[in-house]
Design an enzyme around this catalytic site. Sequence first.
Site, short mmCIF file in Angstrom:
data_model
loop_
_atom_site.label_atom_id
_atom_site.label_comp_id
_atom_site.label_asym_id
_atom_site.label_seq_id
_atom_site.Cartn_x
_atom_site.Cartn_y
_atom_site.Cartn_z
N ASP A 40 34.45 25.37 43.77
CA ASP A 40 34.86 26.35 42.76
C ASP A 40 33.67 27.08 42.13
O ASP A 40 33.39 26.97 40.94
CB ASP A 40 35.67 25.64 41.65
CG ASP A 40 36.90 24.93 42.20
OD1 ASP A 40 37.46 25.42 43.19
OD2 ASP A 40 37.27 23.89 41.63
N GLU A 214 47.95 32.71 44.81
CA GLU A 214 48.09 31.26 44.66
C GLU A 214 47.40 30.76 43.40
O GLU A 214 48.01 30.14 42.55
CB GLU A 214 47.50 30.55 45.90
CG GLU A 214 47.59 29.03 45.86
CD GLU A 214 49.01 28.51 46.03
OE1 GLU A 214 49.86 29.26 46.55
OE2 GLU A 214 49.26 27.35 45.65
N ASP A 448 9.05 14.89 40.73
CA ASP A 448 9.55 15.74 39.65
C ASP A 448 9.21 17.21 39.89
O ASP A 448 10.05 18.08 39.72
CB ASP A 448 8.96 15.26 38.32
CG ASP A 448 9.62 15.93 37.13
OD1 ASP A 448 10.65 16.61 37.31
OD2 ASP A 448 9.11 15.81 36.01
#
Length: 460
Positions: A40, A214, A448
């Site tokens: 999404d 939809e 990192d």
Amino acid sequence: MSKRSLVSILCTAAMLVLFAVFPAAAHADNPIVQTVYTADPAPLVHNGRVYLYTGHDEDNSTYFTMKEWRLYSSADMVNWTDHGSPMSLATFRWASANAWAGQVVQRNGKFYWYVPVTNRATGRMAIGVGVATSPTGPFTDAIGRPLAENGEIDPTVFIDDDGQAYLYWGNPNLWYVRLNADMISYSGGVTRIPLTTAGFGTRTGNAARPTLYEEGPWVYKRNGTYYNVFAARCCSEFIGYSTAPGPTGPWTYRGTVMPTQGSSFTNHAGVIDFNGGSYFFYHNGALPGGGGYTRSVAVEKFTYNADGTIPSITMTTTGAPQIGTLNPYVRQEAETIAWSSGVETEPASEGGMNVGYIDNGDHIKVKGVGFGSGATSFSARVASATAGGRIELRLGGATGALAGTCTVPATGGWQTWTTVTCPVSGATGTRDLYLRFTGGGGSLFNVDWWRFAGTAGAGR
Ligand code: FUB
């Protein structure tokens, strides 16, 4: 996805299928994220970067089991920085489940994140709104209760040129409200947009749902035309779109944007213009173990037709072309990744995220690195609760030319950080950089950030 699930999933047969589908997997940059399943997509352009808000499908899901949202950002459309999870179900004390498809919009220096979640009190889907002063959050619940609730999902928000904002959402219906300037309340009623076949196409074989609409609307305006790009028909879905002369219609169905493809029975669109190009974000089931409930967000660049219609867009494993190059002579986050194999990310004690769960042979690809006249050394911020290992700097591929090797020592903890530096040779011009990790068994170390130093004038 976690290594545990990867191991269980990648049986020999699956590997064979994978290599058949992705013969050039080593060069693929789509889907965008390989460390977790994402779904999404909701892209937002802000200050020269694309912020990509996504859902997070849990490993081994057998439903839309989603507890949090995730965020990635990029300035070049191929190297994406992982910002972790700036909002989750826990942000909304009244929500109990289903952190589904949302969208972030900016207004008055704040970022508003509209999401569908289950309201614990009613058991129905409702629209919540998070707010933050930065696109990376952290987001807090803006109003402490649902903004709207009618059991339907998938909010999209559009702010028109006159300043009027509209919130649209819905499945099986399509609704809108006029948001007030505060973006956390609305005036007037909740209005149902007529789902006519002229407006949203004709679906056959489903008397209850005669149009193609939809779910998952994405509303925006371009050159005076209003676009609603949505997930069409179910299932499997494709992406269709309608246009209108105004924000409330009348809508005219315009056809297919992306046909049904890609091993997921849902799809979900996000459309932006960025740096002079147009980009279409969607999801599929293309990662190992991927499917309808283990989806991944991907992107394609496209060009509108001269009359403003959207061309048919096909899923690819290459994705969008890179904008410019990545500067290796400034600090780069280890979690800025074009493609990765085997690694995961997690919050770092020194801020942001770090790359972790690194095993022997894992790698990270950073695409289009602008070394210029040449790098002379490489430094990385690393930590290891075990014996450490090595970072091999390879060019053009995970087994490409070796430009340097940095040894990572034991530091006494996974978040006990030290900086290591090693010499580099042969890194000139613009190359794809592969950080290949080697060592003994089990987890080796965390990274990192990293940075190269160069000869005078090596910078771009
Ligand atoms: O991710 C959960 C649901 O699946 C979304 O809300 C829909 O748009 C579909 O993608």
